[in-house]
Motif scaffolding. Structure first.
Motif, short mmCIF file in Angstrom:
data_model
loop_
_atom_site.label_atom_id
_atom_site.label_comp_id
_atom_site.label_asym_id
_atom_site.label_seq_id
_atom_site.Cartn_x
_atom_site.Cartn_y
_atom_site.Cartn_z
N UNK A 23 0.84 -1.19 0.00
CA UNK A 23 0.00 0.00 0.00
C UNK A 23 0.88 1.25 0.00
N UNK A 24 0.42 2.33 -0.63
CA UNK A 24 1.24 3.54 -0.71
C UNK A 24 1.54 4.13 0.67
N UNK A 25 0.68 3.87 1.64
CA UNK A 25 0.96 4.14 3.05
C UNK A 25 0.97 2.77 3.73
N UNK A 31 10.46 -0.28 -1.81
CA UNK A 31 9.03 -0.56 -1.79
C UNK A 31 8.34 0.39 -2.75
N UNK A 32 7.53 -0.14 -3.65
CA UNK A 32 6.72 0.67 -4.56
C UNK A 32 5.30 0.72 -4.03
N UNK A 33 4.76 1.92 -3.91
CA UNK A 33 3.44 2.08 -3.33
C UNK A 33 2.33 1.88 -4.35
N UNK A 34 1.31 1.13 -3.95
CA UNK A 34 0.12 0.91 -4.75
C UNK A 34 -0.98 1.83 -4.21
N UNK A 35 -1.70 2.50 -5.09
CA UNK A 35 -2.74 3.43 -4.65
C UNK A 35 -3.82 2.70 -3.85
N UNK A 36 -4.45 3.44 -2.95
CA UNK A 36 -5.47 2.86 -2.08
C UNK A 36 -6.72 3.73 -2.10
N UNK A 37 -7.84 3.12 -1.69
CA UNK A 37 -9.06 3.86 -1.41
C UNK A 37 -9.57 3.40 -0.06
N UNK A 38 -10.85 3.63 0.24
CA UNK A 38 -11.36 3.27 1.57
C UNK A 38 -11.37 1.76 1.82
N UNK A 39 -11.20 0.95 0.76
CA UNK A 39 -11.10 -0.50 0.90
C UNK A 39 -9.66 -1.00 0.80
N UNK A 82 -5.91 -1.55 -0.95
CA UNK A 82 -5.24 -1.68 -2.24
C UNK A 82 -6.21 -1.64 -3.42
N UNK A 83 -5.85 -0.84 -4.43
CA UNK A 83 -6.66 -0.77 -5.65
C UNK A 83 -6.13 -1.75 -6.69
N UNK A 84 -6.93 -2.73 -7.10
CA UNK A 84 -6.46 -3.69 -8.11
C UNK A 84 -6.02 -3.00 -9.40
N UNK A 85 -6.71 -1.95 -9.81
CA UNK A 85 -6.35 -1.27 -11.05
C UNK A 85 -4.95 -0.69 -10.97
N UNK A 86 -4.60 -0.11 -9.82
CA UNK A 86 -3.26 0.45 -9.64
C UNK A 86 -2.22 -0.65 -9.62
N UNK A 87 -2.51 -1.75 -8.94
CA UNK A 87 -1.58 -2.88 -8.89
C UNK A 87 -1.33 -3.43 -10.28
N UNK A 88 -2.39 -3.61 -11.05
CA UNK A 88 -2.24 -4.16 -12.39
C UNK A 88 -1.48 -3.21 -13.30
N UNK A 89 -1.74 -1.92 -13.15
CA UNK A 89 -1.06 -0.93 -13.99
C UNK A 89 0.45 -0.94 -13.72
N UNK A 130 5.34 9.40 7.78
CA UNK A 130 6.12 8.33 8.41
C UNK A 130 5.73 6.96 7.88
N UNK A 131 4.65 6.90 7.13
CA UNK A 131 4.16 5.61 6.63
C UNK A 131 4.24 5.50 5.10
N UNK A 132 4.98 6.43 4.46
CA UNK A 132 5.15 6.32 3.02
C UNK A 132 5.81 4.99 2.67
N UNK A 133 5.26 4.31 1.68
CA UNK A 133 5.95 3.13 1.16
C UNK A 133 7.24 3.55 0.47
N UNK A 134 7.18 4.67 -0.22
CA UNK A 134 8.36 5.19 -0.91
C UNK A 134 8.40 6.70 -0.78
N UNK A 135 9.51 7.21 -0.27
CA UNK A 135 9.68 8.65 -0.18
C UNK A 135 10.10 9.24 -1.54
N UNK A 136 10.43 8.37 -2.49
CA UNK A 136 10.83 8.85 -3.81
C UNK A 136 9.61 9.23 -4.64
#
Length: 539
Positions: free
Chosen positions: A217-219, A235-243, A245-252, A494-500
């Motif tokens: 997760x991105x956080x 670590x590469x962050x995957x976008x999230x919503x209220x549920x 991890x977003x599958x669309x972001x992971x697949x992209x 403090x919870x960023x998956x990636x600061x880059x």
């Protein structure tokens, strides 16, 4: 203490054989597990006795597929690890009449402990006041096993053990895993860890090499990032919503991965906290989990399912000033209310699940467990045998006395329902306080369904200094202002998956686990006061 009265076979003697259950039968109920245990020999429970979790399963899995092999993913270090050769000899210690001058196992006569006593809640009376007045004293003696008083004692628990952990507690863990998750492939196994943070460190050692990138997760859990970084793993962050991890972001990310641009081979390891995610509090629905699992199959990912908050799934949130939702009416209803785990529908053995007693019993127990394919568990065990070994024997004995001899599986589920309701109450307190005290023009949130955390989004662009300061500067300024007002909430950065990676949102994490209700409300009042002052709003 014997197990609860509804359980017919006592764990003290552990010699009653029963019929092997029909693999097509209905799920085993919590109060049936003890009566279905296989007959065992006393040598099964001796000092440093090897334990194979296959022996503790109740169902047959012959109709299920076998797990995929992961030789192409496991590191050379893990593949070449042979384990501890001295511990291999322990399998002969149970031989009748054997006099061992082999292993360096100290004699228990030099353990300066004769007995261990604990006062614990009786089933159904779990509060601190109830425990003080009606709690039960559990006692472990030094030689209870030899004297046929129990199958676990000080002489055994306080000596060296196997990387799997003790057979006694491992059996309980396997039964619990089978009852809750019912894995869907043949060769799944459990082995103990000294907590999920250590298990994650060892999993990364098994499955990543310097230069690799893992997905999360991105956080995400900050210790996961901090564990990976010294290994040369990003670590590469995957976008999230209220549920979550977003599958669309992971697949992209996976479908467009360019090794030259990214400077790393395509990721094949996904680390996720699906339930009550730390820090966002998000919980993936079953549909979301299945979509992510399908992508894991498409891209050949291994999923590390880190689930410390799985049993902190709460009652539905119905809004402030509404009647409380009653607790589950039965164990079956409670288990059915839980979002199914990745492990429960994994048919490939591509899920490595991390469980822990830290959030449901006590963090200081340092007892967790790993459930995965036989191949992955074997790699983990060999590493544990030459590093962490098993969890503390003292902790294992304490937890086993509580869970196996006293509460049983039935009482443990009662306890989980109890803390579910307690966390629901605390969650509702913090949400009511947020509704009452936080300025909604600049703060928004989604009610968490599970876990310990409440994720607050701050509209930082409405800050008077937004045009002249960076998001990081504003975050620090707000953090310190809240401190000045006598409260603390954690900075989202403090919870960023990636600061880059670029981040264009400002969050803070609050917890409703660490303080009583009245202090939670007061802390949120102080946060609201600080935010109004910082953003120049009327108090």
């Amino acid at each position: 203490m014997t197990p609860p009265a509804a359980i017919e076979v006592k764990a003290i003697t552990d010699t009653a054989g029963v019929t092997v259950p029909d693999p097509l039968a209905a799920p085993i109920k919590s109060n049936e597990i003890y009566g279905r245990r296989r007959k065992t020999e006393k040598s099964q429970w001796g000092v440093a006795a090897p334990a194979n979790s296959f022996n503790f399963r109740h169902y047959s899995y012959e109709d299920k597929p076998k797990a995929k092999r992961w030789d192409h993913r496991i590191t050379p270090e893990a593949l070449n690890r042979k384990g501890n050769s001295l511990k291999e000899a322990a399998k002969y210690l149970g031989k009748s009449g054997l006099i061992s001058l082999g292993g360096g196992l100290p004699s228990s006569e030099y353990f300066p402990f004769d007995s261990l006593s604990l006062k614990v809640p009786s089933v159904g009376h779990f509060t601190e006041p109830e425990t003080q007045t009606s709690g039960v004293i559990l006692t472990a003696g030094k030689h209870d096993l030899v004297q046929d008083k129990s199958i676990f004692d000080i002489a055994t628990a306080f000596n060296y053990g196997q990387g799997t952990g003790s057979a006694q507690l491992l059996r309980w863990i396997v039964e619990h895993t089978e009852m809750v998750h019912r894995p869907q492939y043949q060769d799944w196994k459990c082995t103990m860890s000294i907590g999920s943070t250590s298990a994650l460190d060892m999993a990364f050692r098994m499955l990543t090499r310097p230069g690799d990138v893992i997905l999360s997760e991105e956080y995400t859990f900050s210790a996961a990032v901090e564990t990976a970084r010294p290994m040369g793993v990003r670590v590469a962050g995957v976008s999230v919503d209220e549920e979550g991890l977003l599958p669309s972001s992971l697949n992209d990310i996976l479908s467009t991965w360019d090794e030259k641009i990214r400077g790393a081979r395509k990721p094949f390891l996904l680390y996720t906290v699906p339930t009550g995610q730390n820090p966002t509090g998000a919980t993936q629905s079953l549909e979301r989990r299945k979509a992510i699992y399908a992508l894991a199959q498409k891209h050949d990912l291994i999923i590390i399912e880190d689930e410390p908050y799985y049993f902190l799934q709460m009652q539905p949130y119905t809004g402030p000033n509404t009647p409380d939702v009653p607790p589950p009416a039965s164990h079956a209803e409670f288990l059915q209310s839980l979002v199914p785990s990745y492990l429960s529908f994994d048919t490939d053995g591509r899920v490595m699940r991390l469980d822990s007693f830290s959030k449901v019993l006590a963090p200081g127990s340092r007892i967790g467990w790993v459930t995965a394919s036989e191949q992955l568990v074997s790699c983990y065990q060999k590493h544990a045998d030459v590093s962490t070994q098993g969890p503390s024997g003292i902790s294992q004995l304490v937890v086993w006395k509580l869970l196996d001899e006293h509460w049983g599986h039935e009482g443990y589920l009662d306890w989980l329902i109890h803390i579910r309701m307690a966390y629901t109450q605390r969650r509702d307190i913090i949400l009511a306080a947020c509704e009452k005290y936080l300025p909604k023009s600049i703060v928004s949130w989604k009610p968490p369904m599970a876990g310990m955390f409440h994720w607050l989004k701050i509209e930082y662009k409405k800050h008077p200094q937004a045009s002249s300061k960076t998001i990081e500067e504003l975050e620090e300024q707000i953090f310190l202002k809240v401190i000045d007002h006598g409260a603390m909430i954690m900075r989202g950065s403090w919870f960023y998956a990636s600061h880059e990676e670029e981040h264009d949102a400002l969050f803070f994490r609050a917890t409703y686990a660490a303080a009583p209700g009245e202090k939670i409300e007061e802390a949120i009042r102080r946060v609201g006061e600080a935010l109004r002052g910082e953003f120049g709003l009327e108090q």
